[in-house]
Design a protein around this motif. Structure first.
Motif, PDB file in Angstrom:
ATOM      1  N   GLY A 299       1.044  -1.159   0.070  1.00 56.05           N
ATOM      2  CA  GLY A 299      -0.026   0.154  -0.012  1.00 56.05           C
ATOM      3  C   GLY A 299       0.905   1.268  -0.075  1.00 56.05           C
ATOM      4  N   ALA A 300       0.169   2.436  -0.359  1.00 59.57           N
ATOM      5  CA  ALA A 300       0.829   3.663  -0.386  1.00 59.57           C
ATOM      6  C   ALA A 300       0.887   4.490   0.702  1.00 59.57           C
ATOM      7  N   GLY A 301       0.114   4.161   1.429  1.00 59.82           N
ATOM      8  CA  GLY A 301       0.124   4.953   2.747  1.00 59.82           C
ATOM      9  C   GLY A 301       1.669   4.946   3.541  1.00 59.82           C
ATOM     10  N   ARG A 531       8.789   7.681  14.016  1.00 55.99           N
ATOM     11  CA  ARG A 531       8.023   8.872  13.371  1.00 55.99           C
ATOM     12  C   ARG A 531       7.412   8.448  11.790  1.00 55.99           C
ATOM     13  N   ASN A 532       8.171   7.333  11.256  1.00 54.62           N
ATOM     14  CA  ASN A 532       7.598   6.751  10.064  1.00 54.62           C
ATOM     15  C   ASN A 532       7.518   5.654   9.769  1.00 54.62           C
ATOM     16  N   VAL A 533       7.606   4.721  10.764  1.00 52.63           N
ATOM     17  CA  VAL A 533       6.953   3.338  10.604  1.00 52.63           C
ATOM     18  C   VAL A 533       5.847   3.288  11.492  1.00 52.63           C
TER      19      VAL A 533
END
Ligand SMILES: Cc1cc2nc3c(=O)[nH]c(=O)nc-3n(C[C@H](O)[C@H](O)[C@H](O)COP(=O)(O)OP(=O)(O)OC[C@H]3O[C@@H](n4cnc5c(N)ncnc54)[C@H](O)[C@@H]3O)c2cc1C
Length: 627
Positions: A299-301, A531-533
């Motif tokens: 997925g792109a999210g 913060r990004n996973v």
């Protein structure tokens, strides 16, 4: 590689027949899978660097007992024998190395001494043997007790070693072990915790006590990380303090109760840690299993981990663990980095976070790693051990043990060069002890009693969260609405000991420290998730802090409380089907209510955690430089 191919052909008196197929062309044996290890130990610390766990002949200068296994020989005839090994003193000396060993195949000891030449992990040719079809014995015979090492043994019908390293070797190894690209077995959990140090243990149990089904993955057979009897660091810092005094109480359930680094194994009471985890019906312990890769959700999210692939350290069996939530308690941030989490390595500049204790310029220096050791009262000699280090009457350390001040690798990369860092720790201990015994004639009544082979790490990658905890937060005791557990240890920043650097300027091995007092500042919850996973927590020494703040947060009682908070927050995520960040945004009051209670069992617990506590500014005691 040693060239014995010609000799093999002459001995056999015939050309080597071409192999019929890949399976028939070679027999692959992982050394760590040997059925009887004898005195050799399984070392998994450098799997990411050199590709595998291996067997290590860690005898402190006394040859260890043979490791033995049986292999199936699919066809009778001549077999070429290759062993993947490494001459570990090569970075410092051109001499033949100390880690020599031999291999015996089918009852025949092959002549070449292996492991003492070369300068990198490589296949060394041991010679040829005639083997009948059936089973044959492989036997590793250590010659020195000085950390000879074997990754794998390969028997081939052809005079052709496997690829030396890199992806080609990985692919070859996987093919020989018949490992599929994706594990056939997938096991679902509510929460997967990678790393069974104090932080990971507390995270797993705190979550299980909220009703989550938890997998706890640890790549050593024993729990506790640096606090285990393998590394022997005593717990430090305070529990049950600050805004949520119930946090940390659970550590009384399993923590050891006596002061001291580098003490005899029983001081660290590993059996209590094991019982603490075994006593939780919802925690499934994978030990020794190592997390080796991740599969990300499609997925792109936002990035999300779908599963983590874990490998049994000895058998190489792999399975996938799936969950909606993961926690990186590896100390190294390994799980996060595999998942593409933002991370940081080294020291920030003074300007970046306005930290007076930081360097003017950012650099890649970190706190070093320690191979702790001691001698014991037992008369004995020690072999000459001199591999290029400038030991002299002035530079030698006149001591009978070494603990936290023996520190290596500050300027090296703790994730890519850790084998070298650990080996330097071994090298300086053996060289120093040899100098004391053989040149100065000291300590005839003493022998080495314990030298760790698992090196204790203090710092490597830190994963970045929505907030980065920094010196100012500690100095000013800054209030954060999402404050959780509190720090208590001084900001304890090590540096190379000038008295040692004077003699070993390129690679000092002793450290000193500066302690800066702290307030019991509460670390924001936002430092405990990536913060990004989207579904990744972290606890322990790889949380979102600056290098300077790590000087305080890194002690194990504090790491344990970070794990406890992560376990409680995982419970909130589970109850609402949300990701860690949502707890901060929408469910903070629920987490706060859980932190009021903490995750300890109800009822009386031993009051056993009053040693090595350092101090906080609000406390009446004087600051003690205890580490
Ligand atoms: C010599 C020395 C002295 C110190 N002095 C003190 C002191 O006095 N008091 C104190 O409290 N602290 C002290 N520290 C610091 C403290 O030991 C560390 O900061 C602390 O251990 C961090 O805890 P952790 O749980 O985050 O990591 P660790 O203790 O490093 O545990 C991490 C665990 O994860 C496992 N692991 C890693 N990668 C993987 C993977 N991919 N898959 C599965 N498992 C994995 C490791 O084998 C280990 O068991 C000292 C450290 C050293 C080295």
């Amino acid at each position: 590689m040693m060239k014995l191919a010609l000799l093999c052909a002459v001995l056999a008196g015939a050309a080597v027949p071409a192999a019929a197929g890949k399976a028939a062309s070679g027999i692959w044996v992982e050394a760590e899978a040997f059925a009887a290890k004898g005195g050799w130990v399984v070392d998994q610390q450098f799997m990411d660097e050199m590709g595998s766990a291996y067997l290590l002949a860690h005898g402190m200068g006394v040859p260890v007992a043979d490791a033995v296994t049986q292999v199936t020989v699919p066809a009778g005839g001549q077999w070429h024998v290759y062993v993947r090994t490494y001459n570990w003193t090569a970075p410092w000396s051109d001499k033949r190395g100390p880690g020599a060993f031999r291999i015996a195949v089918g009852g025949k000891t092959l002549e070449p001494e292996l492991g003492a030449t070369g300068s990198r992990w490589e296949w060394q040719e041991a010679g040829c043997v005639q083997l009948p079809r059936g089973t044959a014995e492989l036997r590793l015979r250590d010659l020195t007790g000085f950390d000879g090492r074997v990754d794998a043994v390969y028997l081939s019908r052809k005079a052709a070693a496997p690829p030396a390293d890199g992806e080609a070797l990985t692919a070859f190894r996987r093919r020989m072990l018949a490992l599929p690209d994706d594990p056939a077995e997938v096991r679902p959990y509510d929460f997967v915790v990678v790393g069974g140090g104090i932080a990971g243990m507390c995270a797993a149990v705190a979550a299980a006590r909220q009703g989550l089904r938890v997998a706890l993955v640890n790549d050593r057979p024993v729990l506790g990380g640096n606090n285990s009897a393998e590394v022997r660091v005593h717990l430090g810092g305070q529990i049950e303090l600050g805004r949520y005094p119930a946090l940390g109480r659970m550590q009384r359930e399993f923590a050891h109760s006596t002061f001291g680094n580098a003490r005899p194994a029983e001081s660290y009471e590993d059996e209590k840690k094991q019982a603490f985890i075994s006593g939780e019906p919802l925690v499934e312990l994978y030990a020794p299993w190592r997390a080796v890769s991740v599969r990300m959700a499609p997925g792109a999210g936002e990035r999300r981990i779908a599963s983590v692939v874990v490998r049994q350290v000895e058998s190489s069996r792999e399975i996938a663990l799936t969950a909606p939530l993961f926690a990186d308690c590896t100390g190294d941030g390994s799980l996060g980095v595999m998942a593409g989490a933002d991370s940081r390595y080294g020291r920030e500049s003074r300007e970046e976070y306005g930290e007076s204790l930081a360097q003017e310029k950012a650099d890649s220096t970190v706190l070093g790693a320690s191979v702790q050791w001691y001698s014991e009262e037992r008369p004995g000699t020690f072999p000459e051990f001199d591999y290029g280090l400038p030991f002299s009457d002035e530079s030698v350390q006149r001591v009978t043990m070494g603990e936290w001040t023996w520190e290596t690798g500050m300027q090296h990369d703790m994730t890519r060069e850790f084998e070298r860092i650990r080996d330097y720790g071994l090298l300086v201990i053996y060289s120093n002890w040899s100098y004391l015994k053989n040149r100065l004639g000291l300590y005839p009544e003493r022998s080495l009693g314990w030298v760790a082979f698992v090196s204790g790490k203090r710092e490597s990658r830190r994963l970045l969260g929505d907030y980065v905890f920094k010196q100012d937060d500690i100095d000013k005791n800054v209030f954060h609405e999402d404050g959780t557990f509190s720090v208590s240890w001084t900001i304890d920043l090590h540096f190379p000991d000038p008295a040692n650097t004077k003699y070993f300027p390129d690679e000092p091995f002793k450290a000193r420290t500066r302690h800066t007092p702290v307030y019991p500042a509460a670390v924001p919850y936002r430092c405990l998730y990536s913060r990004n996973v989207g579904n990744l927590f972290m606890a322990g020494r790889d949380i979102s802090v600056t290098h300077v703040a790590l000087g305080s947060t890194r002690v194990m009682r504090t790491c344990g409380m970070s794990g406890e908070v992560v376990g409680l927050a995982a419970g909130v995520c589970h109850a609402h089907g949300v990701a860690p960040r949502e707890v901060y945004r929408s469910y903070l009051s629920e987490l706060q209510a859980l932190m009021e209670k903490g995750a300890a069992v109800e009822g009386p617990l031993p009051d056993n955690q009053h040693f090595n506590t350092s101090s906080v500014l609000s406390a009446p005691r004087l600051l003690k430089a205890a580490e």
